[in-house]
Design an enzyme around this catalytic site. Structure first.
Site, PDB file in Angstrom:
ATOM      1  N   ARG A 109      -8.717 -17.736  58.635  1.00 51.93           N
ATOM      2  CA  ARG A 109      -8.371 -16.482  58.246  1.00 51.93           C
ATOM      3  C   ARG A 109      -8.317 -16.354  56.984  1.00 51.93           C
ATOM      4  O   ARG A 109      -9.293 -15.307  56.596  1.00 51.93           O
ATOM      5  CB  ARG A 109      -6.736 -16.786  58.597  1.00 51.93           C
ATOM      6  CG  ARG A 109      -6.204 -15.150  58.706  1.00 51.93           C
ATOM      7  CD  ARG A 109      -5.829 -14.700  57.444  1.00 51.93           C
ATOM      8  NE  ARG A 109      -4.777 -15.554  56.763  1.00 51.93           N
ATOM      9  CZ  ARG A 109      -4.647 -14.969  55.410  1.00 51.93           C
ATOM     10  NH1 ARG A 109      -5.188 -14.079  54.779  1.00 51.93           N
ATOM     11  NH2 ARG A 109      -3.636 -15.804  54.839  1.00 51.93           N
ATOM     12  N   ASP A 110      -7.666 -16.836  55.975  1.00 52.03           N
ATOM     13  CA  ASP A 110      -8.030 -16.504  54.660  1.00 52.03           C
ATOM     14  C   ASP A 110      -9.594 -16.548  54.164  1.00 52.03           C
ATOM     15  O   ASP A 110      -9.752 -15.750  53.285  1.00 52.03           O
ATOM     16  CB  ASP A 110      -7.167 -17.431  53.785  1.00 52.03           C
ATOM     17  CG  ASP A 110      -6.504 -16.992  52.432  1.00 52.03           C
ATOM     18  OD1 ASP A 110      -7.278 -15.870  52.020  1.00 52.03           O
ATOM     19  OD2 ASP A 110      -5.660 -17.441  51.815  1.00 52.03           O
ATOM     20  N   HIS A 155      -4.266 -21.065  45.283  1.00 55.59           N
ATOM     21  CA  HIS A 155      -5.814 -20.719  45.082  1.00 55.59           C
ATOM     22  C   HIS A 155      -6.130 -21.360  43.951  1.00 55.59           C
ATOM     23  O   HIS A 155      -5.310 -21.835  42.920  1.00 55.59           O
ATOM     24  CB  HIS A 155      -6.005 -19.187  45.030  1.00 55.59           C
ATOM     25  CG  HIS A 155      -6.019 -18.745  46.457  1.00 55.59           C
ATOM     26  ND1 HIS A 155      -7.199 -18.079  47.283  1.00 55.59           N
ATOM     27  CD2 HIS A 155      -4.932 -18.248  47.569  1.00 55.59           C
ATOM     28  CE1 HIS A 155      -6.756 -17.783  48.119  1.00 55.59           C
ATOM     29  NE2 HIS A 155      -5.682 -17.715  48.626  1.00 55.59           N
ATOM     30  N   ASN A 177      -8.998 -20.717  48.228  1.00 52.92           N
ATOM     31  CA  ASN A 177      -7.771 -21.536  48.136  1.00 52.92           C
ATOM     32  C   ASN A 177      -8.112 -23.131  47.963  1.00 52.92           C
ATOM     33  O   ASN A 177      -9.459 -23.438  47.818  1.00 52.92           O
ATOM     34  CB  ASN A 177      -7.456 -21.773  49.842  1.00 52.92           C
ATOM     35  CG  ASN A 177      -7.082 -20.328  50.277  1.00 52.92           C
ATOM     36  OD1 ASN A 177      -7.612 -19.342  50.323  1.00 52.92           O
ATOM     37  ND2 ASN A 177      -5.876 -20.483  50.690  1.00 52.92           N
ATOM     38  N   CYS A 198      -8.373 -12.981  48.934  1.00 51.33           N
ATOM     39  CA  CYS A 198      -8.113 -11.681  49.433  1.00 51.33           C
ATOM     40  C   CYS A 198      -8.948 -10.472  49.154  1.00 51.33           C
ATOM     41  O   CYS A 198      -9.496 -10.529  47.697  1.00 51.33           O
ATOM     42  CB  CYS A 198      -6.649 -11.234  48.605  1.00 51.33           C
ATOM     43  SG  CYS A 198      -5.956  -9.605  49.192  1.00 51.33           S
ATOM     44  N   HIS A 243       1.092 -22.084  49.106  1.00 48.47           N
ATOM     45  CA  HIS A 243      -0.450 -21.496  49.264  1.00 48.47           C
ATOM     46  C   HIS A 243      -0.765 -21.290  48.161  1.00 48.47           C
ATOM     47  O   HIS A 243      -0.549 -20.241  47.291  1.00 48.47           O
ATOM     48  CB  HIS A 243      -0.102 -20.187  50.160  1.00 48.47           C
ATOM     49  CG  HIS A 243      -1.333 -19.589  50.453  1.00 48.47           C
ATOM     50  ND1 HIS A 243      -1.962 -19.458  51.764  1.00 48.47           N
ATOM     51  CD2 HIS A 243      -2.374 -18.847  49.591  1.00 48.47           C
ATOM     52  CE1 HIS A 243      -3.200 -18.995  51.655  1.00 48.47           C
ATOM     53  NE2 HIS A 243      -3.401 -18.363  50.578  1.00 48.47           N
TER      54      HIS A 243
HETATM   55  N1  COA Z   1      -4.753  -4.127  64.582  1.00 45.88           N
HETATM   56  C1  COA Z   1      -5.693  -3.078  65.140  1.00 45.88           C
HETATM   57  N2  COA Z   1      -5.615  -1.869  64.693  1.00 45.88           N
HETATM   58  C2  COA Z   1      -5.021  -1.499  63.756  1.00 45.88           C
HETATM   59  C3  COA Z   1      -3.697  -2.051  63.292  1.00 45.88           C
HETATM   60  C4  COA Z   1      -3.649  -3.485  63.883  1.00 45.88           C
HETATM   61  N3  COA Z   1      -2.760  -4.270  63.543  1.00 45.88           N
HETATM   62  N4  COA Z   1      -3.098  -1.545  62.480  1.00 45.88           N
HETATM   63  C5  COA Z   1      -3.585  -0.223  62.100  1.00 45.88           C
HETATM   64  N5  COA Z   1      -4.652  -0.453  63.083  1.00 45.88           N
HETATM   65  C6  COA Z   1      -5.397   0.944  63.170  1.00 45.88           C
HETATM   66  C7  COA Z   1      -4.927   2.161  63.670  1.00 45.88           C
HETATM   67  O1  COA Z   1      -5.029   2.221  65.097  1.00 45.88           O
HETATM   68  C8  COA Z   1      -5.940   3.303  62.880  1.00 45.88           C
HETATM   69  O2  COA Z   1      -7.089   3.387  63.847  1.00 45.88           O
HETATM   70  P1  COA Z   1      -7.877   4.728  63.953  1.00 45.88           P
HETATM   71  O3  COA Z   1      -8.256   4.897  62.344  1.00 45.88           O
HETATM   72  O4  COA Z   1      -8.859   4.357  64.681  1.00 45.88           O
HETATM   73  O5  COA Z   1      -6.644   5.739  64.466  1.00 45.88           O
HETATM   74  C9  COA Z   1      -6.286   2.484  61.686  1.00 45.88           C
HETATM   75  O6  COA Z   1      -6.120   1.278  61.979  1.00 45.88           O
HETATM   76  C10 COA Z   1      -5.417   2.975  60.482  1.00 45.88           C
HETATM   77  O7  COA Z   1      -4.050   2.705  61.006  1.00 45.88           O
HETATM   78  P2  COA Z   1      -2.917   3.001  60.019  1.00 45.88           P
HETATM   79  O8  COA Z   1      -1.655   2.741  60.754  1.00 45.88           O
HETATM   80  O9  COA Z   1      -3.018   4.501  59.341  1.00 45.88           O
HETATM   81  O10 COA Z   1      -3.047   1.792  59.049  1.00 45.88           O
HETATM   82  P3  COA Z   1      -3.486   1.772  57.319  1.00 45.88           P
HETATM   83  O11 COA Z   1      -4.717   2.658  57.366  1.00 45.88           O
HETATM   84  O12 COA Z   1      -2.501   2.026  56.519  1.00 45.88           O
HETATM   85  O13 COA Z   1      -3.634   0.440  57.276  1.00 45.88           O
HETATM   86  C11 COA Z   1      -2.931  -1.905  57.638  1.00 45.88           C
HETATM   87  C12 COA Z   1      -2.623  -0.373  57.170  1.00 45.88           C
HETATM   88  C13 COA Z   1      -2.032  -2.755  57.149  1.00 45.88           C
HETATM   89  C14 COA Z   1      -2.825  -2.033  59.198  1.00 45.88           C
HETATM   90  C15 COA Z   1      -4.627  -2.317  57.297  1.00 45.88           C
HETATM   91  O14 COA Z   1      -4.455  -1.991  55.888  1.00 45.88           O
HETATM   92  C16 COA Z   1      -4.624  -3.785  57.529  1.00 45.88           C
HETATM   93  O15 COA Z   1      -4.932  -4.183  58.689  1.00 45.88           O
HETATM   94  N6  COA Z   1      -4.872  -4.557  56.262  1.00 45.88           N
HETATM   95  C17 COA Z   1      -5.065  -5.947  56.400  1.00 45.88           C
HETATM   96  C18 COA Z   1      -4.458  -6.412  55.139  1.00 45.88           C
HETATM   97  C19 COA Z   1      -5.062  -8.042  55.092  1.00 45.88           C
HETATM   98  O16 COA Z   1      -5.057  -8.840  56.096  1.00 45.88           O
HETATM   99  N7  COA Z   1      -5.284  -8.509  54.005  1.00 45.88           N
HETATM  100  C20 COA Z   1      -5.645 -10.026  53.628  1.00 45.88           C
HETATM  101  C21 COA Z   1      -4.749 -10.792  53.867  1.00 45.88           C
HETATM  102  S1  COA Z   1      -3.444 -10.998  52.821  1.00 45.88           S
HETATM  103 ZN    ZN Z   2      -4.573 -16.834  50.127  1.00 44.64          ZN
END
Ligand code: COA
Ligand code: ZN
Length: 316
Positions: free
Chosen positions: A16-17, A209, A249, A240, A207
């Site tokens: 994952r990370d 790094h 990490n 990240c 956790h």
């Molecule tokens: N699984 C699948 N698709 C998702 C989702 C999820 N959990 N959450 C949102 N989406 C999709 C929406 O359906 C939308 O799709 P579309 O553009 O095709 O309609 C798109 O993502 C944007 O959705 P929205 O609700 O506007 O979210 P956002 O753009 O504000 O994004 C997060 C917010 C948090 C969902 C997104 O930034 C994210 O997944 N970030 C991951 C952060 C991460 O893991 N970082 C590293 C680890 S710390």
């Molecule tokens: Zn981390």
């Protein structure tokens, strides 16, 4: 110094990370094979993948397939990172053993990583916790708990206050994350002491790094303060995508090697772990930072060069 705890528990986060930040997509087959190999090493937990937006984290867009195909080893928990309710529904469907929710302790990092202010994240995660209550245990990872690469210092009181709010919602555990390797051992000692005082009933995980070379020193400070749960990443992969300068990490195999040398029981077979760690460069297609896989264990001795025998005789 505290006496040795009975057992140290490791959560492997490489898939994952680690994989979320890799430049090239790692084939689903490789991810499944790696998780299956890790399942035989003695981990308490494996954070398999994340149910995030595939636009935000394209490397983990195969989360459903990976969760569906891994072999589940009894005694190992298969956890997944979840950013929102949509992710939680997907994780439940995939039969994850634990949901790891994430929120940053810095407003700027939260906006960068999760696209919303902390207050909105908390409201959204509260909904997730309510949704899965009684079904699946929840852990909350507090990113940038030891400092933010954009905002700088994060107060200990900030971390404790958010941890309290999540504890009040009934989460099983809290992971305190040094997302960009800003923590130092004295700071870790203070954090650990405060957390244990306030949250003795929670599973507390650290956790770290190794961004600035302090990863194992920080781990040791936490162990000596009584913490028994750690995240580690095989090969030292990780970082990240929304944290400038983020890098790996702490390497799981280097951490386990150190703790075992010191007499701690990690439940992990170092031999098996190193065999898997040595596959990492082939899986990701580049060198990885972990050191023990390259140098060998401190007990892996080398034959002396031949001239040493001649010198022995000369000086006899
Ligand atoms: N699984 C699948 N698709 C998702 C989702 C999820 N959990 N959450 C949102 N989406 C999709 C929406 O359906 C939308 O799709 P579309 O553009 O095709 O309609 C798109 O993502 C944007 O959705 P929205 O609700 O506007 O979210 P956002 O753009 O504000 O994004 C997060 C917010 C948090 C969902 C997104 O930034 C994210 O997944 N970030 C991951 C952060 C991460 O893991 N970082 C590293 C680890 S710390
Ligand atoms: Zn981390």
């Amino acid at each position: 110094m505290n006496t040795h705890p009975d057992r140290i528990f490791f959560n492997e986060v490489a898939t994952r990370d680690g994989f979320q930040i890799e430049p090239d997509f790692i084939a689903t087959d490789s991810k499944v094979a790696l998780v299956d190999a890790l399942s035989d090493c003695g981990y308490a937990k494996i954070e398999v993948t994340s149910f995030t937006s595939p636009k935000a984290i394209p490397m983990l867009r195969d989360a459903e397939e990976v969760m569906g195909r891994i072999r589940r080893q009894p005694g190992v928990e298969y956890s997944v990172l979840v950013p929102n309710l949509r992710g939680a529904e997907r994780a439940l469907e995939a039969r994850a053993d634990e949901l790891n929710l994430v929120m940053s302790m810095s407003e700027t990092h939260n906006l960068a990583n999760l696209r919303m202010p902390m207050a909105r994240s908390f409201a959204a995660l509260s909904e997730v916790i309510a949704r899965v209550a009684g079904q699946t245990p929840v852990n909350v990872s507090l990113s940038c708990s030891f400092g933010c690469p954009m905002e700088g210092e994060v107060a200990l009181s900030t971390v404790l206050a958010w941890a309290r709010r999540f504890a009040d919602l009934g989460v099983r555990g809290i992971t305190v994350c040094d997302t960009t390797g800003m923590a130092h051992p004295a700071q870790v000692s203070r954090m650990v002491e405060a957390l244990q005082q306030d949250f003795a009933a929670l599973q507390l995980t650290m956790h770290f790094h190794n961004t600035r070379g302090m990863g194992l020193a920080n781990l040791l400070a936490a162990v000596q303060g009584g913490i028994t749960r750690f995240d580690g990443s095989l090969g030292g992969l990780g970082g990240c995508p929304y944290a400038p300068g983020a890098s790996g990490n702490i390497s799981s195999e280097d951490a386990v090697h150190m703790l075992q040398a010191m007499g701690y029981d990690t439940g992990i077979s170092l031999e098996k772990l190193l065999a898997v760690a040595r596959q990492m460069p082939h899986i990701v297609g580049h060198e990885v930072p972990g050191q023990v896989a390259k140098a060998g264990r401190i007990t892996d001795l080398h034959p002396a060069p031949e001239f040493v025998q001649a010198l022995r005789q000369q000086f006899a």
